[in-house]
Design an enzyme around this catalytic site. Structure first.
Site, short mmCIF file in Angstrom:
data_model
loop_
_atom_site.label_atom_id
_atom_site.label_comp_id
_atom_site.label_asym_id
_atom_site.label_seq_id
_atom_site.Cartn_x
_atom_site.Cartn_y
_atom_site.Cartn_z
N LYS A 290 -9.51 -0.69 -5.31
CA LYS A 290 -9.46 0.05 -4.05
C LYS A 290 -10.80 0.70 -3.76
O LYS A 290 -11.35 1.43 -4.59
CB LYS A 290 -8.37 1.13 -4.13
CG LYS A 290 -8.27 2.03 -2.90
CD LYS A 290 -7.77 1.28 -1.68
CE LYS A 290 -7.92 2.11 -0.41
NZ LYS A 290 -6.69 2.66 0.07
N HIS B 10 -10.29 1.11 2.37
CA HIS B 10 -10.07 2.15 3.37
C HIS B 10 -11.25 2.04 4.33
O HIS B 10 -12.35 2.49 4.02
CB HIS B 10 -10.00 3.54 2.72
CG HIS B 10 -9.68 4.62 3.72
ND1 HIS B 10 -8.48 5.28 3.76
CD2 HIS B 10 -10.41 5.10 4.76
CE1 HIS B 10 -8.48 6.15 4.78
NE2 HIS B 10 -9.65 6.06 5.39
N HIS C 138 0.86 -1.20 0.00
CA HIS C 138 0.00 0.00 0.00
C HIS C 138 0.89 1.24 0.00
O HIS C 138 1.47 1.59 1.02
CB HIS C 138 -0.90 0.01 1.25
CG HIS C 138 -1.84 1.18 1.32
ND1 HIS C 138 -3.18 1.02 1.60
CD2 HIS C 138 -1.65 2.52 1.15
CE1 HIS C 138 -3.77 2.22 1.61
NE2 HIS C 138 -2.86 3.15 1.34
N ASP D 245 1.50 2.76 3.49
CA ASP D 245 0.65 3.93 3.33
C ASP D 245 1.49 5.21 3.30
O ASP D 245 1.03 6.26 3.75
CB ASP D 245 -0.43 4.02 4.41
CG ASP D 245 -1.53 5.00 4.04
OD1 ASP D 245 -1.67 5.33 2.85
OD2 ASP D 245 -2.25 5.45 4.95
N HIS E 15 -4.29 -0.45 6.34
CA HIS E 15 -3.77 0.40 7.43
C HIS E 15 -4.61 0.33 8.70
O HIS E 15 -5.20 1.32 9.12
CB HIS E 15 -3.58 1.84 6.97
CG HIS E 15 -4.66 2.42 6.08
ND1 HIS E 15 -5.99 2.42 6.40
CD2 HIS E 15 -4.58 3.01 4.86
CE1 HIS E 15 -6.67 2.99 5.43
NE2 HIS E 15 -5.83 3.35 4.48
N HIS F 287 1.38 5.45 -1.77
CA HIS F 287 0.99 6.57 -2.64
C HIS F 287 2.25 7.14 -3.26
O HIS F 287 3.07 7.73 -2.55
CB HIS F 287 0.28 7.65 -1.82
CG HIS F 287 -0.95 7.16 -1.12
ND1 HIS F 287 -2.21 7.28 -1.66
CD2 HIS F 287 -1.11 6.51 0.06
CE1 HIS F 287 -3.10 6.73 -0.84
NE2 HIS F 287 -2.45 6.26 0.22
#
Ligand code: NCD
Ligand code: ZN
Length: 345
Positions: free
Chosen positions: A100, A137, A14, A248, A175, A16
């Protein structure tokens, strides 16, 4: 005392990586430590189709040296208009590894997220049939729910029903931050797993208010009470194959963090492995580190384990205050602190 540890090359399930100048700055940090990473699709606009995912994958690879040996695994940002056929075709082609789910307005760039996940039943049924993981999420977005309770309420209201309605769907609760999440996942069937970030293993919510407001300790889901941190740590080092590494890492320029309405996200990519290793070391669980970093995730996704290794040494080093330059600068997790381990090869 173990002073040197060599493990199978790990993956980040995971992350970004952003786009443009930020991508150029941060991609190298993830590629240095990880062989593969699940790339979050919350760009503006979000990555919702195969063409956008292919183009983004190309931009990620272009931001790295040709010999980086790094594979970005792309994800599809689910919207209310998600199409089962198109998603299955892109998965078969190897473009989308997973989908996602951002509940609409849950976090950064989630305005296009899903308003009712159960309305996407045809998509979820298809994903279940082809073994394509759903990455969640897991926070409700109801403003009436206290921000510190949003994960636990999501499990109760939404996740439990998803697991019931789609019993063979591979689900990753991303997360996790609470004792409720750790317990739910530990007790769920084998097709339900969770990623754990370094920050949720290391800080509790006091870090956000330590002598003043600390924007660089703010991410979503927000860090919780100490008891929750301890429960998440216990899950990470438990040896259970249901828990694996997902940083994350979510960089925002310093100006966007240090603002009257600062963005959520912690940039932990530069020393992610060192962060996790600190925790496993403190917990006396060095023997369980490799499964968490390099085996459990790949097995859950049904992907081969990586060849090659990385080596970490017990050596004190100070984490820089900033990463980047005058035009683009990000404050990394642990900025100004001394870490006791360092990746050396
Ligand atoms: C992420 C981001 O900035 O994109 N922020 C965060 O706090 N984790 C979004 C997310 O994963 O929630
Ligand atoms: Zn994220």
């Amino acid at each position: 005392m173990t002073d040197r540890l060599t493990i199978r090359r790990p993956d980040d399930w995971h992350v970004h990586l952003r786009d443009g100048a930020m991508l150029e700055l941060v991609a190298q940090h993830t590629a240095r430590q990880f062989a593969r990473a699940i790339i979050m699709p919350n760009l503006t606009p979000p990555v919702t189709d195969a063409a956008a995912a292919r183009a983004y994958r190309d931009r990620i690879l272009a931001a790295l040296p040709a010999d980086a040996g790094f594979t970005p695994l792309m994800t599809c940002y689910l919207t209310d208009g998600a199409d089962a056929e198109a998603i299955a075709a892109a998965h078969a082609e190897g473009v989308f590894t997973a989908c996602k789910l951002y509940p609409a307005h849950a976090t950064t760039n989630s305005a296009h997220g899903v308003t009712d996940i159960f309305a996407l039943a045809p998509v979820l049924e298809r994903m279940q049939a082809i073994g394509m993981p759903l990455l969640i999420h897991g926070e409700v977005t109801d403003k009436d729910i206290d921000i510190f309770d949003r994960e636990a309420v999501f499990i109760e209201r939404t996740l439990a029903k998803l697991v019931r309605d789609f019993p063979a769907l591979k689900i990753v609760l991303e997360h996790i931050t609470t004792a409720e999440a750790a317990q739910y996942v530990a007790e769920a069937p084998a097709n339900v797993a969770a990623t754990i970030t370094p920050q949720h293993l290391i800080i509790n919510r006091n870090a956000i208010f330590d002598g003043g407001i600390r924007p660089h300790a703010y991410c979503l889901p927000v860090a919780k009470r100490e008891g929750h941190r301890l429960a998440v740590r216990k899950a990470a080092v438990s040896g259970s194959a249901k828990f694996f590494l997902g940083t994350d890492s979510a960089p925002h320029v310093v100006e966007a963090k240090e603002s009257s309405c600062g963005c959520a996200g912690i940039f932990n990519a530069p020393f992610a492995l060192e962060s996790y290793l600190k925790v496993f070391d403190e917990e006396g669980a060095l023997d369980r580190f490799e499964a968490f970093t390099s085996e459990n995730g790949a097995r859950f996704y049904g992907l081969p384990l990586n060849e090659g290794t990385v080596t970490l040494e017990r050596v004190a080093h100070r984490v820089p205050d900033r990463v980047g330059d005058d035009t683009l600068s990000v404050v990394p997790f642990h900025a100004g602190e001394t870490l006791g381990w360092r990746m050396v090869a």
